[in-house]
Design an enzyme around this catalytic site. Structure first.
Site, short mmCIF file in Angstrom:
data_model
loop_
_atom_site.label_atom_id
_atom_site.label_comp_id
_atom_site.label_asym_id
_atom_site.label_seq_id
_atom_site.Cartn_x
_atom_site.Cartn_y
_atom_site.Cartn_z
N ASP A 19 34.66 41.20 37.36
CA ASP A 19 36.02 41.76 37.37
C ASP A 19 36.00 43.25 37.03
O ASP A 19 35.11 43.72 36.33
CB ASP A 19 36.88 40.97 36.37
N ASN A 67 43.06 34.75 44.89
CA ASN A 67 42.87 36.10 45.44
C ASN A 67 43.45 36.24 46.86
O ASN A 67 43.62 37.35 47.35
CB ASN A 67 41.39 36.50 45.44
C1 IPE Z 1 38.83 36.55 38.87
O1 IPE Z 1 39.26 37.88 38.87
C2 IPE Z 1 38.29 36.19 40.22
C3 IPE Z 1 37.07 36.88 40.62
C4 IPE Z 1 36.34 37.65 39.88
C5 IPE Z 1 36.66 36.62 41.98
P1 IPE Z 1 40.80 38.25 39.07
O2 IPE Z 1 40.91 39.71 38.90
O3 IPE Z 1 41.31 37.68 40.33
O4 IPE Z 1 41.47 37.47 37.85
P2 IPE Z 1 42.93 37.56 37.21
O5 IPE Z 1 43.90 37.23 38.29
O6 IPE Z 1 43.11 38.94 36.68
O7 IPE Z 1 42.92 36.55 36.11
C1 IPE Z 2 37.10 41.74 40.86
O1 IPE Z 2 37.67 42.98 40.68
C2 IPE Z 2 36.82 41.41 42.29
C3 IPE Z 2 37.65 40.35 42.86
C4 IPE Z 2 38.55 39.67 42.23
C5 IPE Z 2 37.45 40.04 44.26
P1 IPE Z 2 39.24 43.18 40.78
O2 IPE Z 2 39.57 43.54 42.19
O3 IPE Z 2 39.98 42.03 40.24
O4 IPE Z 2 39.43 44.45 39.85
P2 IPE Z 2 40.65 44.74 38.87
O5 IPE Z 2 40.74 43.58 37.94
O6 IPE Z 2 41.86 44.90 39.71
O7 IPE Z 2 40.23 46.00 38.18
MG MG Z 3 40.71 41.59 38.39
#
Ligand code: IPE
Ligand code: IPE
Ligand code: MG
Length: 246
Positions: A19, A67
Site C-alpha cells: 500500500d 479496488n
Molecule cells: C489494499 O489496499 C489492497 C491492496 C494492497 C491491493 P487499499 O489501498 O485498497 O486498502 P484500503 O481501501 O485503504 O483499506
Molecule cells: C496500493 O497502493 C496499490 C493498490 C491498492 C492496487 P494505493 O494505490 O492504495 O496507494 P494509496 O493508499 O492511495 O497511497
Molecule cells: Mg491504499
C-alpha cells in the site's frame, strides 16, 4: 545497521499488503499510476529477496475486490502494469524456480490479463523453489463464502458428511489450499488494517505495519521486517515459559 540473513528467522510464508503507491506519487506531484509503476520495481526486488532467503510462499496483495471501485483509468492502468509484469517476469520465474499462483477469481479480470496469467501459471507449474501467490480480484470474505458454498453443496450431494467437517476442510477449500498459513503479514503505507486480506489464514500471523510507502519498500526494509519478526515470541496460546522449554 544493515540486517543480515544470519540475524533473521526465515518465515515459511510471508504475505504483503503493498500500500501507499498513490500517496507516494502524489507527494511527487505525479499521477497515481506513476506510483504504481515504481511499485513494480519493489515487487521485483522483494520477490528476488524472498527467493534468495528460501521463503517457501510469498503472497502479494495486488488488487482487491474493492479496488474495482477506483476510477476506471486507474483500474485499467493497473491491469496494464500487471500484464507487462507477468510477461516480463516469466523467464526470471522459470530460472529461479518460482511457481505462480493466483488467489482470487480471475473471471472478472480483462481477457488479455487472464490469458497471460493462465499461461504463466501453466508454464511455471513444475517450479518448486518458491510459490508466488498474486492476490488479484481477491477478497477474503468472498473467498470464504465460495468455500462455504462448495462445502454445503458437497454435504447436500452426500460426498461430505457435515459431522466430519474440520478446520482443515475449510482451509482445503480456500485459494491457499495445501500451503502453510502466513507467518508474517506486512503492510506498507502507514494504514493499520487488513482490508479483507487472508482473514482465516492469518489468524495467528505476526503483523508488521510500516509507514514506508510501497515504492520505497526494498530489500533493506524487507530485511528489517524479517528482523522484527525474528525477535517475537509466537506463543499460540501457551505461556512464554512453555514456549521456551518446548
Ligand atoms: C489494499 O489496499 C489492497 C491492496 C494492497 C491491493 P487499499 O489501498 O485498497 O486498502 P484500503 O481501501 O485503504 O483499506
Ligand atoms: C496500493 O497502493 C496499490 C493498490 C491498492 C492496487 P494505493 O494505490 O492504495 O496507494 P494509496 O493508499 O492511495 O497511497
Ligand atoms: Mg491504499
Amino acid at each position: 545497521m544493515e540486517i543480515q540473513e544470519k540475524d533473521c528467522t526465515i518465515p515459511r510464508h510471508v504475505a504483503l499488503i503493498m500500500d501507499g503507491n498513490g500517496r507516494w506519487a502524489e507527494e511527487r506531484h505525479r499521477p497515481r499510476l506513476f506510483g504504481h509503476k515504481a511499485g513494480v520495481d519493489s515487487v521485483r526486488e522483494v520477490v528476488e529477496t524472498a527467493r534468495s532467503l528460501g521463503i517457501e510462499v510469498l503472497t502479494l496483495y495486488a488488487f482487491s475486490t474493492e479496488n474495482w471501485n477506483r476510477p476506471e483509468g486507474e483500474v485499467s492502468g493497473l491491469m496494464g502494469l500487471l500484464k507487462n509484469y507477468l510477461r516480463s517476469e516469466l523467464r526470471t520465474m522459470l530460472r529461479n524456480g518460482i511457481r505462480l499462483n493466483c488467489l482470487g477469481l480471475p473471471q472478472r479480470l480483462p481477457e488479455d490479463v487472464r490469458t497471460v496469467l493462465q499461461q504463466t501459471i501453466e508454464e511455471t507449474r513444475s517450479c518448486t523453489a518458491m510459490t508466488l501467490n498474486l492476490a488479484l480480484n481477491y477478497g477474503s470474505r468472498s473467498e470464504l463464502l465460495v468455500a462455504i458454498q462448495a462445502i454445503a453443496r458437497q454435504c447436500l450431494e452426500g460426498s461430505l458428511d457435515w459431522h466430519s467437517l474440520t478446520e482443515e476442510t475449510l482451509s482445503a477449500h480456500l485459494f491457499t489450499a495445501g500451503q502453510p498459513d502466513p507467518d508474517l503479514v506486512i503492510r506498507t503505507g502507514g494504514e493499520n488494517r487488513l482490508s479483507n486480506f487472508l482473514l482465516w489464514q492469518a489468524s495467528y500471523a505476526e503483523l508488521y505495519f510500516t509507514e514506508i510507502k510501497w515504492p520505497d519498500f526494498r530489500k533493506e526494509q524487507f530485511m528489517e521486517a524479517l528482523y522484527s519478526y525474528s525477535k517475537r515470541q509466537r506463543r499460540f496460546g501457551k505461556t512464554g515459559a512453555q514456549v521456551v522449554t518446548g
